[in-house]
Motif scaffolding. Structure first.
Motif, PDB file in Angstrom:
ATOM      1  N   LYS A   3      45.182  -2.267  91.569  1.00 24.29           N
ATOM      2  CA  LYS A   3      44.027  -1.381  91.336  1.00 24.29           C
ATOM      3  C   LYS A   3      42.879  -1.744  92.272  1.00 24.29           C
ATOM      4  O   LYS A   3      42.208  -0.865  92.817  1.00 24.29           O
ATOM      5  CB  LYS A   3      43.568  -1.476  89.881  1.00 24.29           C
ATOM      6  N   ILE A   4      42.660  -3.032  92.447  1.00 17.76           N
ATOM      7  CA  ILE A   4      41.586  -3.488  93.342  1.00 17.76           C
ATOM      8  C   ILE A   4      41.867  -3.040  94.770  1.00 17.76           C
ATOM      9  O   ILE A   4      40.990  -2.523  95.458  1.00 17.76           O
ATOM     10  CB  ILE A   4      41.432  -5.021  93.254  1.00 17.76           C
ATOM     11  N   VAL A  49      35.378  -6.796  87.539  1.00 23.48           N
ATOM     12  CA  VAL A  49      35.769  -6.351  86.197  1.00 23.48           C
ATOM     13  C   VAL A  49      37.281  -6.189  86.139  1.00 23.48           C
ATOM     14  O   VAL A  49      37.937  -6.651  85.201  1.00 23.48           O
ATOM     15  CB  VAL A  49      35.056  -5.032  85.823  1.00 23.48           C
ATOM     16  N   LEU A  50      37.850  -5.561  87.163  1.00 22.70           N
ATOM     17  CA  LEU A  50      39.296  -5.315  87.174  1.00 22.70           C
ATOM     18  C   LEU A  50      40.104  -6.602  87.127  1.00 22.70           C
ATOM     19  O   LEU A  50      41.089  -6.693  86.384  1.00 22.70           O
ATOM     20  CB  LEU A  50      39.691  -4.490  88.407  1.00 22.70           C
ATOM     21  N   ILE A  51      39.710  -7.592  87.912  1.00 22.69           N
ATOM     22  CA  ILE A  51      40.540  -8.801  87.999  1.00 22.69           C
ATOM     23  C   ILE A  51      40.568  -9.584  86.694  1.00 22.69           C
ATOM     24  O   ILE A  51      41.474 -10.372  86.467  1.00 22.69           O
ATOM     25  CB  ILE A  51      40.126  -9.707  89.179  1.00 22.69           C
ATOM     26  N   THR A  52      39.605  -9.331  85.831  1.00 17.70           N
ATOM     27  CA  THR A  52      39.555 -10.079  84.575  1.00 17.70           C
ATOM     28  C   THR A  52      40.199  -9.332  83.408  1.00 17.70           C
ATOM     29  O   THR A  52      40.166  -9.822  82.278  1.00 17.70           O
ATOM     30  CB  THR A  52      38.092 -10.420  84.196  1.00 17.70           C
ATOM     31  N   GLN A  53      40.780  -8.166  83.685  1.00 20.20           N
ATOM     32  CA  GLN A  53      41.341  -7.357  82.598  1.00 20.20           C
ATOM     33  C   GLN A  53      42.799  -7.023  82.862  1.00 20.20           C
ATOM     34  O   GLN A  53      43.108  -6.272  83.783  1.00 20.20           O
ATOM     35  CB  GLN A  53      40.563  -6.052  82.453  1.00 20.20           C
ATOM     36  N   GLY A  54      43.663  -7.548  82.055  1.00 23.64           N
ATOM     37  CA  GLY A  54      45.062  -7.155  82.139  1.00 23.64           C
ATOM     38  C   GLY A  54      45.900  -8.029  83.036  1.00 23.64           C
ATOM     39  O   GLY A  54      45.492  -9.092  83.492  1.00 23.64           O
ATOM     40  N   GLU A 107      43.981 -16.749  85.774  1.00 18.39           N
ATOM     41  CA  GLU A 107      43.000 -17.832  85.766  1.00 18.39           C
ATOM     42  C   GLU A 107      42.271 -17.952  87.109  1.00 18.39           C
ATOM     43  O   GLU A 107      41.219 -18.593  87.186  1.00 18.39           O
ATOM     44  CB  GLU A 107      43.666 -19.171  85.412  1.00 18.39           C
ATOM     45  N   ASP A 108      42.809 -17.358  88.158  1.00 18.88           N
ATOM     46  CA  ASP A 108      42.152 -17.389  89.467  1.00 18.88           C
ATOM     47  C   ASP A 108      40.965 -16.428  89.533  1.00 18.88           C
ATOM     48  O   ASP A 108      40.129 -16.535  90.432  1.00 18.88           O
ATOM     49  CB  ASP A 108      43.142 -17.018  90.587  1.00 18.88           C
ATOM     50  N   GLY A 109      40.892 -15.504  88.589  1.00 18.53           N
ATOM     51  CA  GLY A 109      39.857 -14.467  88.612  1.00 18.53           C
ATOM     52  C   GLY A 109      38.430 -14.978  88.661  1.00 18.53           C
ATOM     53  O   GLY A 109      37.679 -14.638  89.599  1.00 18.53           O
TER      54      GLY A 109
END
Length: 132
Positions: free
Chosen positions: A84-85, A71-76, A52-54
């Motif tokens: 990954k970031i 994109v990465l922070i909102t997936q998975g 939810e912090d994304g």
């Protein structure tokens, strides 16, 4: 506590302008940049960052939702995505990753401070102040 620790925590708490943080990060060699990103990732996890912090982190970091770190922070799963970031290697992506991870740390640590440290704690980074 190292100078890096202080700088990153001051940035996350808004005690140091992001322009100074970017200049500091850009001056690091690629290995030091990787270490700083991994350090930030670790501390985001320790501060109990959540998925939810994304969205708020993306906004605070000034990123577009289409930027790779956004994109990465909102997936998975958040912990995996933070890794990954932190592992992004192109220079421009690293700078975006840095801004995003600082924002995530700021949000997650503020929540931790409010919930668990409001009556005092032993965290040295919660005793930082502007100008000192």
């Amino acid at each position: 506590m190292t100078q890096r620790d202080v700088i990153l925590n001051e940035l996350a708490q808004g005690l140091r302008p992001m322009s100074q943080g970017i200049a500091w990060f850009d001056a690091l060699d690629p290995q030091e940049q990787s270490e700083a990103l991994l350090f930030l990732r670790h501390h985001c996890v320790q501060a109990r960052a959540t998925a939810e912090d994304g969205p708020e982190s993306i906004h605070r970091a000034g990123l577009r939702p289409t930027h790779t770190p956004a994109v990465l922070i909102t997936q998975g799963r958040i912990n995996e995505q933070l890794g990954k970031i932190a592992s992004l290697t192109p220079r421009g992506e690293r700078r975006k990753a840095f801004r995003l991870l600082i924002a995530v740390l700021g949000i997650a640590d503020a929540r931790r401070r409010e919930r668990h440290c409001s009556h005092g704690c032993g965290h040295w980074w919660h005793r930082l102040s502007a100008g000192g």
